[in-house]
Scaffold this motif. Structure first.
Motif, PDB file in Angstrom:
ATOM      1  N   ILE A  88       0.844  -1.202   0.000  1.00  0.00           N
ATOM      2  CA  ILE A  88       0.000   0.000   0.000  1.00  0.00           C
ATOM      3  C   ILE A  88       0.876   1.247   0.000  1.00  0.00           C
ATOM      4  O   ILE A  88       1.841   1.355   0.757  1.00  0.00           O
ATOM      5  N   ASP A  89       0.543   2.184  -0.861  1.00  0.00           N
ATOM      6  CA  ASP A  89       1.308   3.423  -1.029  1.00  0.00           C
ATOM      7  C   ASP A  89       1.167   4.309   0.215  1.00  0.00           C
ATOM      8  O   ASP A  89       0.075   4.785   0.522  1.00  0.00           O
ATOM      9  N   SER A  91       2.158   7.247   0.620  1.00  0.00           N
ATOM     10  CA  SER A  91       1.960   8.669   0.325  1.00  0.00           C
ATOM     11  C   SER A  91       0.481   9.032   0.241  1.00  0.00           C
ATOM     12  O   SER A  91       0.128  10.210   0.197  1.00  0.00           O
ATOM     13  N   GLN A  92      -0.398   8.027   0.242  1.00  0.00           N
ATOM     14  CA  GLN A  92      -1.837   8.294   0.207  1.00  0.00           C
ATOM     15  C   GLN A  92      -2.309   8.841   1.553  1.00  0.00           C
ATOM     16  O   GLN A  92      -1.684   8.595   2.591  1.00  0.00           O
ATOM     17  N   PRO A  93      -3.443   9.545   1.566  1.00  0.00           N
ATOM     18  CA  PRO A  93      -4.026   9.967   2.846  1.00  0.00           C
ATOM     19  C   PRO A  93      -4.344   8.746   3.708  1.00  0.00           C
ATOM     20  O   PRO A  93      -4.625   7.657   3.187  1.00  0.00           O
ATOM     21  N   ASP A  96      -7.449   6.545   2.946  1.00  0.00           N
ATOM     22  CA  ASP A  96      -7.294   5.695   1.764  1.00  0.00           C
ATOM     23  C   ASP A  96      -6.412   4.484   2.074  1.00  0.00           C
ATOM     24  O   ASP A  96      -6.690   3.370   1.608  1.00  0.00           O
ATOM     25  N   ARG A  97      -5.361   4.705   2.845  1.00  0.00           N
ATOM     26  CA  ARG A  97      -4.492   3.589   3.231  1.00  0.00           C
ATOM     27  C   ARG A  97      -5.267   2.554   4.039  1.00  0.00           C
ATOM     28  O   ARG A  97      -5.156   1.350   3.802  1.00  0.00           O
ATOM     29  N   GLU A 100      -7.766   0.528   1.893  1.00  0.00           N
ATOM     30  CA  GLU A 100      -7.084  -0.538   1.156  1.00  0.00           C
ATOM     31  C   GLU A 100      -6.740  -1.696   2.088  1.00  0.00           C
ATOM     32  O   GLU A 100      -6.866  -2.866   1.722  1.00  0.00           O
ATOM     33  N   ASP A 153       1.485   9.043  10.051  1.00  0.00           N
ATOM     34  CA  ASP A 153       0.580   9.952  10.754  1.00  0.00           C
ATOM     35  C   ASP A 153       0.711   9.822  12.263  1.00  0.00           C
ATOM     36  O   ASP A 153      -0.197  10.215  13.005  1.00  0.00           O
ATOM     37  N   GLN A 187     -14.617   1.810   3.091  1.00  0.00           N
ATOM     38  CA  GLN A 187     -14.551   3.263   3.293  1.00  0.00           C
ATOM     39  C   GLN A 187     -15.428   3.686   4.473  1.00  0.00           C
ATOM     40  O   GLN A 187     -15.025   4.536   5.284  1.00  0.00           O
TER      41      GLN A 187
END
Length: 203
Positions: A88-89, A91-93, A96-97, A100, A153, A187
């Protein structure tokens, strides 16, 4: 008719698999069939799906029961889920992480449930995994991967990433089901987890 030059030469064969690679391929082929047919699935059906002869199965597994046990262990293994979490990227918020991550872990749980249900959990004991991880180690490894997703975060979190990861993991596994309400989407689940049960603007 003369065959083309390339057809007259000896065709290159695909590199032979090692016993471990062939074992892994058979397991990955068998798992969805076991989810569909349960323990009644035949080794001939698995062999056809894998594109191999049935005898090849018994060159890497002593018998069908050993194959079923290996499939159970692989389905319960955290390896696939951990790989998906690690991919999982970052850099995503954060929402969103986590969404996923929820999708990956829900798929992992569905896979576990399908195989365990189809095989009747074969005595109710966690068989470990093909890589040696038992239930506690599997849980720990998934929580660690979740904590890594939270690390960017860290300064904004009320608790350490490890504790937040454990809470999120627990929510995924204990999400209540009701007959008249659909399951939360990943979500929606993440929004509830991050913002709580109080609607925005409510007093």
């Amino acid at each position: 008719m003369t065959a083309p030059e390339e057809n007259r030469t000896t065709r290159r064969r695909a590199p032979a698999m090692s016993p471990e690679q062939r074992r892994e391929m058979i397991i990955q082929t068998a798992i969805p069939l076991i989810a569909e047919y349960g323990a009644a699935v035949t080794t001939s059906k698995i062999a056809r799906a894998a594109g191999i002869g049935e005898g090849t199965i018994f060159r890497v597994f002593a018998d069908k029961d050993e194959l079923l046990q290996a499939c159970m262990a692989e389905a319960l293994s955290p390896e696939h889920a951990v790989r998906e979490l690690d991919a999982i990227d970052l850099s995503q918020p954060l929402p969103d992480r986590l969404a996923e991550a929820a999708e990956a872990l829900q798929a992992h749980m569905s896979r576990m449930g399908a195989i365990a249900g189809s095989l009747g959990h074969r005595g109710g004991k966690h068989p470990g995994t093909v890589r040696g991880a038992g239930r506690d180690e599997s849980t720990t490894r998934i929580r660690e991967a979740l904590a890594e997703l939270l690390e960017p975060d860290k300064a904004a979190l009320r608790r350490p990433p490890e504790q937040i990861a454990a809470l999120f993991f627990g929510l995924l596994f204990t999400q209540p089901r009701t007959d008249d309400e659909p399951d939360l989407t990943p979500q929606e689940l993440v929004e509830f987890f991050l913002h709580g049960a109080i609607a925005e603007g409510a007093k």
